[in-house]
Design a protein around this motif. Structure first.
Motif, short mmCIF file in Angstrom:
data_model
loop_
_atom_site.label_atom_id
_atom_site.label_comp_id
_atom_site.label_asym_id
_atom_site.label_seq_id
_atom_site.Cartn_x
_atom_site.Cartn_y
_atom_site.Cartn_z
N LYS A 89 14.29 -67.25 2.62
CA LYS A 89 15.39 -66.53 1.96
C LYS A 89 15.45 -65.08 2.44
O LYS A 89 16.53 -64.56 2.71
CB LYS A 89 15.19 -66.55 0.45
N LYS A 131 14.06 -47.57 6.40
CA LYS A 131 14.56 -46.41 7.15
C LYS A 131 15.38 -46.86 8.35
O LYS A 131 16.43 -46.32 8.66
CB LYS A 131 13.40 -45.55 7.65
N ALA A 145 21.54 -60.25 -3.69
CA ALA A 145 21.51 -59.48 -2.43
C ALA A 145 22.72 -59.85 -1.56
O ALA A 145 23.32 -59.00 -0.91
CB ALA A 145 20.21 -59.74 -1.69
N ARG A 176 16.69 -53.85 -3.16
CA ARG A 176 16.61 -52.39 -3.00
C ARG A 176 17.23 -51.97 -1.68
O ARG A 176 18.05 -51.07 -1.62
CB ARG A 176 15.13 -51.99 -3.03
N TRP A 198 17.54 -63.60 -6.84
CA TRP A 198 17.60 -62.35 -6.09
C TRP A 198 18.40 -62.49 -4.80
O TRP A 198 19.11 -61.57 -4.39
CB TRP A 198 16.19 -61.81 -5.79
N HIS A 199 18.30 -63.65 -4.15
CA HIS A 199 18.96 -63.76 -2.86
C HIS A 199 20.48 -63.85 -3.03
O HIS A 199 21.24 -63.41 -2.18
CB HIS A 199 18.42 -64.96 -2.06
N ASN A 244 17.04 -49.61 8.75
CA ASN A 244 18.34 -50.13 8.33
C ASN A 244 19.29 -49.02 7.89
O ASN A 244 20.48 -49.06 8.20
CB ASN A 244 18.15 -51.16 7.21
N LYS A 302 8.37 -56.83 12.64
CA LYS A 302 8.95 -56.52 11.32
C LYS A 302 7.90 -56.35 10.22
O LYS A 302 8.00 -55.39 9.44
CB LYS A 302 9.98 -57.58 10.94
N PHE A 332 18.50 -62.28 5.18
CA PHE A 332 19.01 -60.92 5.01
C PHE A 332 18.53 -59.98 6.11
O PHE A 332 18.80 -58.79 6.06
CB PHE A 332 18.58 -60.36 3.65
N THR A 346 10.05 -47.78 3.13
CA THR A 346 9.28 -48.39 4.23
C THR A 346 9.99 -48.08 5.55
O THR A 346 11.17 -47.70 5.55
CB THR A 346 9.20 -49.92 4.06
N GLU A 347 9.30 -48.28 6.64
CA GLU A 347 9.89 -48.06 7.95
C GLU A 347 11.08 -48.99 8.16
O GLU A 347 12.08 -48.63 8.79
CB GLU A 347 8.86 -48.28 9.06
N TRP A 348 10.98 -50.18 7.60
CA TRP A 348 12.07 -51.14 7.75
C TRP A 348 13.33 -50.65 7.02
O TRP A 348 14.44 -50.76 7.55
CB TRP A 348 11.60 -52.50 7.22
N PHE A 356 13.42 -46.22 15.34
CA PHE A 356 12.34 -46.48 14.39
C PHE A 356 11.47 -47.66 14.80
O PHE A 356 10.44 -47.91 14.20
CB PHE A 356 12.91 -46.75 12.99
N ARG A 411 18.95 -55.17 14.77
CA ARG A 411 18.89 -53.73 14.49
C ARG A 411 17.64 -53.10 15.08
O ARG A 411 17.57 -51.89 15.28
CB ARG A 411 18.94 -53.48 12.99
N GLU A 418 19.26 -53.65 0.36
CA GLU A 418 20.70 -53.93 0.43
C GLU A 418 21.49 -52.90 -0.36
O GLU A 418 22.57 -52.47 0.07
CB GLU A 418 20.98 -55.35 -0.10
N GLU A 435 12.33 -55.95 -2.98
CA GLU A 435 12.55 -55.06 -1.82
C GLU A 435 13.86 -55.36 -1.10
O GLU A 435 14.49 -54.44 -0.55
CB GLU A 435 11.37 -55.11 -0.84
N ILE A 436 14.32 -56.61 -1.14
CA ILE A 436 15.56 -56.96 -0.45
C ILE A 436 16.75 -56.37 -1.20
O ILE A 436 17.66 -55.78 -0.59
CB ILE A 436 15.70 -58.49 -0.31
N LEU A 460 6.58 -52.97 9.88
CA LEU A 460 7.49 -51.95 9.38
C LEU A 460 7.73 -52.07 7.88
O LEU A 460 8.15 -51.12 7.22
CB LEU A 460 8.84 -52.05 10.10
N GLU A 461 7.47 -53.26 7.35
CA GLU A 461 7.79 -53.50 5.93
C GLU A 461 6.73 -52.99 4.98
O GLU A 461 7.00 -52.73 3.82
CB GLU A 461 7.95 -55.00 5.69
N GLU A 462 5.51 -52.95 5.45
CA GLU A 462 4.41 -52.67 4.55
C GLU A 462 4.26 -51.17 4.33
O GLU A 462 4.35 -50.38 5.27
CB GLU A 462 3.12 -53.22 5.15
N LYS A 463 4.05 -50.79 3.06
CA LYS A 463 3.88 -49.37 2.80
C LYS A 463 2.49 -49.01 2.29
O LYS A 463 1.98 -47.92 2.53
CB LYS A 463 4.94 -48.86 1.82
#
Lengths: 477, 551
Positions: free
Chosen positions: A42, B387, B326, B356, B322-323, B389, A187, A46, B383-385, A57, A51, B358, B353-354, A190-193
């Motif tokens: 899922k 940023k 989103a 957020r 959630w999906h 987007n 990816k 998204f 997160t870097e991801w 980045f 990108r 979106e 997080e998705i 980049l997702e983990e904080k």
């Protein structure tokens, strides 16, 4: 009580507990996998991976591919690597002392010249004979490293030494990588904080019977050859139901050597690849995890269910035996080197669950199985065997094995199903039904032999014969 | 000459043959042995005592009844039964029972039938002397027995003492008195074994195994059927979606490229649509919106609103999944539905997080005049991801770029880092002073990005501050400082860098220093050339590398 009766009681208890725990653990892992897989699929819908292609980045990635005697296919393979969908990456081909003309072919085809490249010897490796860059600007991201033969681990260490990026990807040069592999592997970094990502791995699919065109899979088919079919199912189970769950539980001990992305700084801090083991891929992950645990820093090893790499599996028993023999020895070597982890709470999930699971159910399970069969045979000879009970247990194990395989087919369908035709689907089911009878005994035999070879001190990799991928041809199976 | 693989296959076949032969021997041996083992098979006994949940001492029983023969203990659920004798016929057992009653006066003694160490219940004698339990589906044990008329007896049908005959386990259930357990640690193993047998008696294990087998068989049969059905439905759905998409793609293309499209919406767009049709239509509209540009984008957006598809997307925001939420945010954002902003803003702090991400991207897209307003209320770390987007959408939507220095005083370090990254990207020189202040931030990552921003701004006035910080930093941040100094034009930096080149020990740092020195043109090259014949082999190699313009 007679000694034999005591022994019998003990063995009956042992087999009962072992079998019960293994079945329970498979069921739990399957359930964890299911929810992790569903969420990932899922989330993926998204994600616009494109990108990453030109984003400032997106981190730089070094693709390191060791090559040994790959003259037949190396040009095509490099071409495929040079056309991945990613902006900031370099391709490092490490010629590990090939005896054929792999080096000469690459130099000639890609117009390469020797350069004064300064190597940062952070990790030990065999002597580097030369580093080459192309005079053609369109191949500016290609680096060729020529060195003395030292094995895959040694070649990877040398590649890391000349890498210029913060992340690196290890691939087998004879595997086919999906064009968006780098995007998908990067990816999670980049997702983990909160937690540091040490490595990411992905599903490896079987390329036998697939059509390949210029280094890309253009038509996916379930293998025609029986041995390849069995391995397809096996990979499906291992990746989608095993590693997916362990990744979710943060107990994953192995990122396959065929494809994996790593944090370079962490790999170097942990000491790089171990050249003294044939299971260097597993050993590195375990060592990196130990390094982070000892530093008391939060980390993760991520597994994504995307099939990003296609590889040709053995179609001959002899070759399969060599492969499984090496895998067994590699497992034992890694487990032995890191025996301190065994049920050690200091190492969290890895110590209390991951390591014991591998110890009992990846290493010892074939031995226990063989021992169980032998024990039953002895009981039978002595007239003490309970045959109805035996057949009932056999039916239980067989039906569980088939269910498990079919669940893995379901998971494959749920995730990134590539076998869309009905005939492929039916063949998968039929393979699942006959696999426990035909294939499984060989796997036990190979694993036991691997154990024997380990204790005999065998260290070799064994020769892996491959057909290779040719343009616009089906990979024979 | 036989090949290696051929020899191996032969060896495997030989071992398989041995195993098969052993198995056959075992089967026949077992059948033979089974017939002549009275203890393992069927016998009549005389039960003389029983005890619930507690074992009795056999020796005590023997003393009590004056017995010299063996007393055997049998476990029947939680009851211990004690019996004597071992007879193949009922009448023999009856005779023995009578003798026992006569000797001891214990009239409670009765005959039991034992099979493979388990007491049979509800067995009866019929007229022809066949004794078998009533309708069970367990293996046949039909026994002929001679019956004497005056000693007809049936097993007392006490529910509490009976158990279902399900055991196929030939293991002896002869429970010894606890004093007969072996020494430690053998007794531990025996106790565990007994514990399993008591609480997970063979009958229970078998029941469990049978249930599991049926469950597995059922599940994979159902699964196979469901998979087939799912495949059929999915293929059909995919065909349908493909058909709808092609249909709407044609109509949309014709409509969009017709003369004055805004004046007449084709009737094909109107009318009731099922959810598949709506999804197909929205998907095609989004695709065209993404790939086309200019006025056509506006026409698509207008069409989307006129067909009330925005209501369909808004409904998705209320979904619990959630999906779906989103997806709704994504559609409304891409179609620039400004009226949805308030609903989307509420989701900026979602735990998912998705959602957020979106929502953030939607606000950037929808609020082009103030796209980063959400940064004022940011609670979660970026997160870097995220940023990546946000930056992508900023570029794509051609949104107004704010002065990112406005957020450099926030307490959210990830936000500071993001702003520094954006200052670097958009070369916002106005943020010079604020960037310099961050050179002393306690967060290493913040300082690193401040050095990167200084590098991109490239103002010489920052040189001294950078050089001052060099000594305090670790390798990674030092590399950023050196890179920044290399992009400046203050020649006094050359002395600093040359000094470090001579004294540094870290290879990567030295390489970066040499690269930065080279950026100072001829002067830098001259400095480096002096090291070509250096005694320091590392420096020599580094300089050769940097001066080689093929690398």
């Amino acid at each position: 009580m007679a000694l034999f009766e005591i022994l019998q009681s003990f063995l009956n208890t042992l087999f009962f507990i072992f079998g019960f725990v293994i079945v329970l653990s498979y069921i739990i892992l399957s359930l964890v996998s299911y929810f992790a897989l569903r969420k990932y699929v899922k989330k993926s819908s998204f994600t616009v991976y494109d990108r990453l292609t030109s984003s400032p980045f997106a981190p730089g990635v070094s693709v390191i591919a060791p090559a040994y005697n790959e003259s037949k296919t190396i040009i095509e393979n490099i071409r495929a690597l040079m056309s991945l969908y990613y902006q900031d990456y370099e391709v490092i081909i490490v010629n590990d002392g090939s005896k054929d003309d792999s080096l000469e072919k690459v130099i000639e085809h890609y117009k390469m010249v020797k350069v004064d490249y300064a190597v940062n010897y952070q990790l030990e490796s065999k002597k580097i004979k030369g580093i080459y860059k192309s005079t053609d600007k369109s191949f500016s991201k290609l680096l060729l490293l020529d060195k003395e033969n030292g094995g895959k681990a040694d070649a990877l260490n040398a590649g890391i030494n000349i890498s210029n990026k913060d992340l690196f990807v290890v691939i087998d040069v004879d595997s086919i990588i999906e064009h968006d592999a780098l995007q998908k592997l990067v990816k999670p970094f980049l997702e983990e904080k909160d937690e540091k990502i040490l490595a990411t791995g992905s599903v490896i699919r079987v390329a036998n019977s697939c059509e390949v065109d210029h280094g890309k899979i253009v038509n996916v088919r379930f293998p025609k050859q029986l041995l390849a079919q069995f391995q397809t199912l096996e990979y499906n189970r291992a990746f989608l139901m095993g590693r997916m769950a362990w990744g979710k539980l943060n107990g994953l001990l192995l990122i396959s050597g065929a494809i994996g992305m790593f944090d370079k700084a962490c790999v170097i801090s942990a000491g790089g690849y171990n050249t003294q083991t044939v299971g260097e891929d597993m050993e590195l992950i375990v060592r990196m995890r130990r390094y982070m645990e000892d530093k008391r820093e939060k980390y993760k090893v991520i597994y994504i269910p995307d099939p990003l790499c296609w590889t040709e599996v053995p179609t001959k028993l002899k070759v399969l035996e060599r492969q499984r023999n090496r895998w067994t020895r590699g497992t034992i070597e890694t487990l032995t080197m890191h025996k301190k982890l065994f049920f050690n709470p200091k190492y969290g999930v890895m110590g209390m669950f991951g390591y014991p699971y591998w110890f009992f159910f990846e290493w010892l399970a074939p031995i226990v199985e063989l021992f169980g069969i032998t024990y039953f045979l002895i009981l039978s000879i002595m007239g003490q065997a309970n045959w109805p009970f035996f057949f009932l247990m056999l039916a239980f194990i067989y039906s569980f094995a088939i269910s498990f395989s079919i669940w893995s087919i379901v998971y494959g369908g749920m995730s990134f199903n590539r076998y869309k035709s009905n005939s492929d689907f039916i063949r998968q089911i039929l393979t699942a039904i006959i696999e426990p009878i035909i294939y499984h005994p060989f796997i036990i035999y190979f694993a036991v032999k691997g154990n024997i070879d380990y204790f005999r001190g065998v260290k070799s990799w064994g020769k892996m014969d491959r057909e290779g991928f040719q343009s616009k041809t089906k990979i024979k199976s | 000459m036989v090949s290696e693989s051929g020899r191996k296959m032969k060896r495997i076949k030989i071992w398989q043959s041995y195993a098969l032969a052993l198995l056959l021997v075992a089967i026949f041996t077992n059948l033979g042995l089974a017939q002549n083992n009275p203890i393992e098979d069927f016998s009549f006994k005389v039960q003389i005592s029983s005890s619930f949940n507690k074992q009795e001492s056999i020796i005590d029983l023997q003393e009590k009844f004056g017995l010299t023969e063996e007393v055997i203990e049998l476990l029947d659920k939680n009851s211990y039964k004690y019996a004597i004798g071992n007879f193949s016929t009922y009448s023999q057992a009856a005779a023995h029972r009578d003798k026992f009653i006569a000797n001891t006066g214990n009239k409670k003694a009765f005959i039991i039938a034992v099979k493979s160490g388990k007491i049979l219940t509800n067995w009866t004698r019929n007229d022809v002397g066949i004794i078998k339990p009533p309708d069970t589906d367990i293996a046949n044990y039909i026994v002929e027995a001679q019956v004497s008329e005056d000693t007809v007896e049936t097993m007392p049908n006490k529910q509490s003492d009976s158990f279902d005959i399900e055991s196929l386990n030939d293991q002896k259930i002869l429970k010894k008195n606890s004093s007969n357990y072996g020494p430690f640690p053998i007794n531990i193993v025996q106790r565990i074994s007994d514990f399993i047998e008591i609480n997970f008696t063979s009958s229970k294990i078998i029941l469990l195994a049978v249930i599991c087998i049926l469950l597995f068989l059922f599940s994979f049969t159902i699964l196979i059927i469901l998979l087939f059905i799912r495949n059929i439905i999915k293929n059909r759905q995919e065909k349908q979606i493909k058909h709808y998409r092609e249909y709407y793609q044609n109509i949309l293309t014709q409509y969009l490229f017709s003369d004055k499209p805004e004046e007449s919406i084709p009737h094909e767009f109107h009318g009731r649509k099922n959810s598949l049709e709506k999804e197909a239509l929205i998907t095609e509209m989004l695709l065209l919106h993404k790939t086309l540009s200019g006025e056509i984008k506006k026409i698509i957006q207008t069409l989307y609103l006129e067909l009330a598809l925005h209501s369909y997307s808004m409904k998705k925001l209320e979904s619990k999944k959630w999906h779906v939420k989103a997806q709704g945010i994504n559609e409304l954002s891409q179609m620039n539905v400004n009226s949805s902003t308030n609903s989307i803003v509420r989701m900026l702090d979602s735990d998912n997080e998705i959602i957020r991400m979106e929502s953030q991207c939607a606000i950037v897209n929808l609020h082009k005049s103030n796209p980063f307003s959400f940064l004022d209320h940011l609670k979660h770390p970026l997160t870097e991801w995220e940023k990546l987007n946000i930056h992508y959408l900023t570029e794509n939507a051609k949104a107004k770029i704010p002065q990112f220095k406005n957020w450099l005083n926030t307490e959210n370090d990830s936000l500071i880092i993001f702003c520094l990254q954006m200052i670097a990207l958009y070369k916002q020189n106005d943020a010079l002073d604020e960037v310099e202040k961050l050179f002393t931030n306690t967060n290493e990552e913040v300082r690193k990005n401040a050095y990167i921003a200084a590098d991109k701004i490239g103002v010489d006035s920052l040189s001294d501050a950078l050089k001052e910080k060099y000594a305090d930093e670790e390798v990674e941040n030092r590399l950023k400082i050196i890179k920044a100094l290399g992009n400046m034009s203050d020649y006094s930096n050359l002395d600093f860098m040359e000094n470090k080149l001579q004294n540094e020990t870290d290879f990567a740092t030295r390489l970066k220093l040499a690269s930065s020195i080279l950026k100072y043109g001829r002067k830098g090259k001259t400095i480096l050339s002096n090291y070509l014949s250096s005694n320091d082999s590392d420096v020599q190699r580094i300089v050769n590398h940097v001066l080689d313009n093929r690398i």
